[in-house]
Design a protein around this motif. Structure first.
Motif, PDB file in Angstrom:
ATOM      1  N   ALA A 123       0.817  -1.215   0.000  1.00 39.00           N
ATOM      2  CA  ALA A 123       0.000   0.000   0.000  1.00 39.00           C
ATOM      3  C   ALA A 123       0.847   1.259   0.000  1.00 39.00           C
ATOM      4  O   ALA A 123       0.404   2.322  -0.467  1.00 39.00           O
ATOM      5  CB  ALA A 123      -0.938  -0.004   1.204  1.00 39.00           C
ATOM      6  N   ASP A 124       2.072   1.172   0.535  1.00 37.12           N
ATOM      7  CA  ASP A 124       2.945   2.347   0.583  1.00 37.12           C
ATOM      8  C   ASP A 124       3.657   2.599  -0.737  1.00 37.12           C
ATOM      9  O   ASP A 124       4.340   3.617  -0.892  1.00 37.12           O
ATOM     10  CB  ASP A 124       3.978   2.181   1.704  1.00 37.12           C
ATOM     11  CG  ASP A 124       3.335   2.164   3.079  1.00 37.12           C
ATOM     12  OD1 ASP A 124       2.300   2.853   3.242  1.00 37.12           O
ATOM     13  OD2 ASP A 124       3.842   1.461   3.974  1.00 37.12           O
ATOM     14  N   ASP A 125       3.536   1.692  -1.663  1.00 38.67           N
ATOM     15  CA  ASP A 125       4.173   1.837  -2.967  1.00 38.67           C
ATOM     16  C   ASP A 125       3.176   1.433  -4.040  1.00 38.67           C
ATOM     17  O   ASP A 125       3.331   0.413  -4.709  1.00 38.67           O
ATOM     18  CB  ASP A 125       5.444   0.988  -3.039  1.00 38.67           C
ATOM     19  CG  ASP A 125       6.191   1.173  -4.364  1.00 38.67           C
ATOM     20  OD1 ASP A 125       5.990   2.227  -5.004  1.00 38.67           O
ATOM     21  OD2 ASP A 125       6.942   0.255  -4.750  1.00 38.67           O
ATOM     22  N   CYS A 126       2.141   2.252  -4.189  1.00 37.21           N
ATOM     23  CA  CYS A 126       1.042   1.904  -5.096  1.00 37.21           C
ATOM     24  C   CYS A 126       0.527   3.169  -5.778  1.00 37.21           C
ATOM     25  O   CYS A 126      -0.474   3.756  -5.361  1.00 37.21           O
ATOM     26  CB  CYS A 126      -0.088   1.216  -4.325  1.00 37.21           C
ATOM     27  SG  CYS A 126      -1.406   0.570  -5.375  1.00 37.21           S
ATOM     28  N   PRO A 127       1.182   3.606  -6.821  1.00 38.25           N
ATOM     29  CA  PRO A 127       0.773   4.833  -7.516  1.00 38.25           C
ATOM     30  C   PRO A 127      -0.656   4.789  -8.044  1.00 38.25           C
ATOM     31  O   PRO A 127      -1.295   5.841  -8.180  1.00 38.25           O
ATOM     32  CB  PRO A 127       1.785   4.941  -8.665  1.00 38.25           C
ATOM     33  CG  PRO A 127       2.956   4.132  -8.230  1.00 38.25           C
ATOM     34  CD  PRO A 127       2.399   3.008  -7.409  1.00 38.25           C
ATOM     35  N   ALA A 128      -1.155   3.587  -8.328  1.00 37.33           N
ATOM     36  CA  ALA A 128      -2.508   3.484  -8.881  1.00 37.33           C
ATOM     37  C   ALA A 128      -3.581   3.837  -7.859  1.00 37.33           C
ATOM     38  O   ALA A 128      -4.718   4.139  -8.236  1.00 37.33           O
ATOM     39  CB  ALA A 128      -2.748   2.071  -9.407  1.00 37.33           C
ATOM     40  N   ALA A 129      -3.259   3.801  -6.571  1.00 38.99           N
ATOM     41  CA  ALA A 129      -4.271   3.981  -5.532  1.00 38.99           C
ATOM     42  C   ALA A 129      -4.976   5.328  -5.641  1.00 38.99           C
ATOM     43  O   ALA A 129      -6.207   5.407  -5.571  1.00 38.99           O
ATOM     44  CB  ALA A 129      -3.638   3.818  -4.157  1.00 38.99           C
ATOM     45  N   ALA A 130      -4.217   6.384  -5.807  1.00 40.10           N
ATOM     46  CA  ALA A 130      -4.833   7.711  -5.915  1.00 40.10           C
ATOM     47  C   ALA A 130      -5.621   7.834  -7.211  1.00 40.10           C
ATOM     48  O   ALA A 130      -6.742   8.366  -7.229  1.00 40.10           O
ATOM     49  CB  ALA A 130      -3.776   8.798  -5.831  1.00 40.10           C
ATOM     50  N   SER A 131      -5.077   7.329  -8.295  1.00 37.38           N
ATOM     51  CA  SER A 131      -5.747   7.421  -9.588  1.00 37.38           C
ATOM     52  C   SER A 131      -7.088   6.701  -9.582  1.00 37.38           C
ATOM     53  O   SER A 131      -8.032   7.116 -10.271  1.00 37.38           O
ATOM     54  CB  SER A 131      -4.848   6.838 -10.676  1.00 37.38           C
ATOM     55  OG  SER A 131      -5.469   6.884 -11.935  1.00 37.38           O
TER      56      SER A 131
END
Length: 329
Positions: free
Chosen positions: A226-234
């Motif tokens: 979860a701390d390395d997930c660029p897609a989360a915000a998108s």
């Protein structure tokens, strides 16, 4: 009458709304709270043999795989003769990993909205783990764009400037993202004119997520950490909100698998941006379309009637009307 918080309940007489009781439009994350009814089999989610369904229509293909939707058509509606009508796209839930437009409850939703007068289209989309984000939202957007093609407008008698969306759970996430991730006019491309979402996980960045659901989100996002997930915000609808977004109807249970904080966060963000937002909380733990009963159906149809009104008529804000005499403190 005191201007302190007042809880509205569903009674035989009808619904009572918080907003009119306090004499102003809802702000922040204020909601109308209604009592849910727990049932083992929801009688409001039964299929309707009187509503025609054209099943398995291909609206796109990805790598040779067809993407399919079902068209539920209003009874006694002739698209070649009758005036064009607003359409609604329905998006099923299932943690982005399962579920189908063919599920009985989702077929029932499609037929209920068609029975109410809207050509309705229940859409299948690619699922995880084979197809992580953004496959699902890309498929839903493609379905909306397909509906705006002249061929479909004529075939189904729809007004391409008035397309709404309905989704629950993971489907609620998808229709919410559909409603917010683009800007500008609501009558073109993949834009929609009104959104109903039930029990949606909205912010996928790790905010207000349970230990059980966190790995579900990560699988959907295609992330290990979860701390390395660029897609989360998108993939989070609240990140994209602006003042050009369509009206929203948000419904959420008070003690369910997706924390109520998700809905409250989204509603605050929408209202802070000036987006017309109706927010209903349902007492209990029912999730997504399990919340649906007759009064909630009426509220949803009232929302669509106001937000998808015929273009020649003024579109009224989707506010809650109330008979103050029925209020209980």
């Amino acid at each position: 009458m005191r201007a302190n918080p007042i809880r509205a309940v569903i009674t035989a007489a009808g619904l009572v709304a918080l907003t009119a009781l306090i004499g102003c439009a809802p702000t922040g994350d204020q909601s109308t709270e209604v009592e849910g009814v727990v049932v083992s089999t929801n009688p409001e989610l039964a299929t309707d043999p009187g509503v025609p369904v054209v099943a398995d229509i291909e609206f796109a293909a990805v790598d040779g795989r067809p993407l399919l939707l079902d068209a539920c058509t209003p009874p006694d509606f002739d698209p070649l003769v009758d005036p064009a009508r607003a359409a609604i796209v329905v998006v099923h839930g299932g943690s982005w990993a399962r579920g189908s437009k063919n599920d009985i409850a989702w077929r029932a939703v499609c037929q209920w909205l068609a029975r109410s007068g809207y050509p309705t289209f229940s859409v299948d989309y690619r699922l995880v783990p084979a197809d992580p984000y953004p496959a699902a939202i890309d498929d839903i957007a493609a379905a909306v764009e397909w509906l705006r093609h002249d061929e479909q407008v004529t075939r189904f008698g729809i007004d391409p400037s008035r397309i709404g969306a309905f989704g629950g759970s993971a489907g609620g996430n998808l229709v919410s993202l559909l409603g917010t991730r683009s800007s500008g006019e609501l009558d073109r491309g993949a834009r929609v004119a009104a959104v109903v979402e039930l029990s949606a996980p909205i912010d996928l960045t790790g905010v207000a997520v349970t230990d059980d659901f966190a790995p579900v989100q990560l699988e959907y996002l295609g992330c290990d950490d979860a701390d390395d997930c660029p897609a989360a915000a998108s993939a989070s609808a609240n990140v994209w909100v602006d003042d050009t977004d369509p009206p929203f109807f948000v419904a959420h249970s008070t003690d369910e698998m997706i924390p109520l904080e998700q809905a409250e966060l989204f509603v605050r963000t929408l209202r802070d941006a000036g987006v017309d937002t109706t927010f209903v909380t349902v007492t209990g733990s029912l999730h997504s379309i399990a919340m649906i009963d007759k009064p909630l159906k009426e509220r949803i149809l009232d929302f669509y009637a106001k937000t998808l009104a015929p273009v020649e008529l003024p579109v009224e804000p989707a506010t809650d009307e109330v008979d103050a005499a029925e209020a209980t403190e």
